[in-house]
Design a protein around this motif. Structure first.
Motif, short mmCIF file in Angstrom:
data_model
loop_
_atom_site.label_atom_id
_atom_site.label_comp_id
_atom_site.label_asym_id
_atom_site.label_seq_id
_atom_site.Cartn_x
_atom_site.Cartn_y
_atom_site.Cartn_z
N MET A 74 0.72 -1.16 0.30
CA MET A 74 0.02 0.13 -0.12
C MET A 74 0.98 1.36 0.17
O MET A 74 1.94 1.29 0.53
N GLU A 75 0.24 2.35 -0.74
CA GLU A 75 1.09 3.40 -0.76
C GLU A 75 1.34 4.25 0.64
O GLU A 75 0.46 4.18 1.33
N VAL A 76 2.41 4.68 0.99
CA VAL A 76 2.82 5.36 2.18
C VAL A 76 2.55 7.04 2.08
O VAL A 76 3.05 7.36 1.00
N PRO A 77 1.62 7.51 2.81
CA PRO A 77 1.41 8.84 2.42
C PRO A 77 2.55 9.83 2.50
O PRO A 77 3.14 9.61 3.81
N LEU A 78 3.09 10.51 1.72
CA LEU A 78 4.17 11.34 2.00
C LEU A 78 3.76 12.87 2.26
O LEU A 78 4.70 13.85 2.77
N ALA A 79 2.50 13.23 2.74
CA ALA A 79 2.05 14.60 3.19
C ALA A 79 2.30 14.76 4.66
O ALA A 79 2.21 13.75 5.34
N PRO A 80 2.83 15.97 4.91
CA PRO A 80 3.17 16.03 6.20
C PRO A 80 1.89 16.01 7.22
O PRO A 80 0.67 16.42 6.72
N ARG A 81 1.79 15.54 8.37
CA ARG A 81 0.76 15.40 9.53
C ARG A 81 0.49 16.73 9.75
O ARG A 81 1.33 17.63 10.25
N GLU A 82 -0.83 17.15 10.31
CA GLU A 82 -1.03 18.22 11.01
C GLU A 82 -0.56 18.37 12.31
O GLU A 82 -1.01 17.14 12.92
N ARG A 83 -0.30 19.52 12.92
CA ARG A 83 -0.07 19.33 14.29
C ARG A 83 -0.96 19.78 15.12
O ARG A 83 -2.11 20.51 15.01
#
Length: 165
Positions: A156-165
């Motif tokens: 499965m693809e790993v999301p590369l978008a940064p997480r929101e804090r």
């Protein structure tokens, strides 16, 4: 109290066994899967008994859980219940183990412990080839399905978008 990245990584709550080999984590997985196997197998035997696949009716007996002989009168019920349990355990193994490389180990352990329980439960060592062939086929089915599910999960693809804090 640590600050920065090291402190956050340490407090993130990494589950047991994620960083390396952890014997307690491995044993807990085996115990969980073995207990789940007998719950799923018991439910499958009850379900196939309710469907009337065997001549034995809906009675849940230890003989149906621990097959040690041919038992011609309820062979269809026993085989159907074990196949349903094998497919159900494939999903359980894929969700508990989560690694393709560990699927074979856990499936082999599951069915070897089940075979040991059959040998303990039966008055003599199984002399008919039916239990051996049944366990061999079920372990192959369980391994194939769980391995495939683990492969899909790992690919499965790993999301590369940064997480929101």
């Amino acid at each position: 109290m640590r600050s920065g990245r090291a402190g956050r990584a340490q407090n993130r709550g990494i589950p047991l066994g994620r960083l390396g080999f952890d014997a307690a984590y491995c044993v807990s997985q085996i115990v969980t899967l073995q207990a789940g196997f007998y719950v799923v197998l018991g439910a499958a035997v009850l379900m196939t008994g309710q469907l009337g696949l065997g001549a034995g009716g809906s009675a849940l007996t230890m003989q149906k859980l621990f097959v040690s002989g041919p038992h011609e009168h309820d062979r269809a019920e026993v085989i159907t219940a074990h196949v349903v349990a094998a497919v159900g355990m494939s999903y359980a193994i894929a969700s508990v183990v989560e690694r393709t490389s560990r699927c074979l180990d856990h499936v082999a352990t599951l069915y070897l412990l089940h075979f040991a329980a059959i040998c303990i439960r039966s008055p003599s060592f199984p002399s008919h080839p039916f239990p051996y062939l049944l366990l061999l086929g079920l372990s192959a089915l369980t391994y194939t399905v769980s391995w495939r599910l683990c492969c899909w999960k790992e690919l499965m693809e790993v999301p590369l978008a940064p997480r929101e804090r």
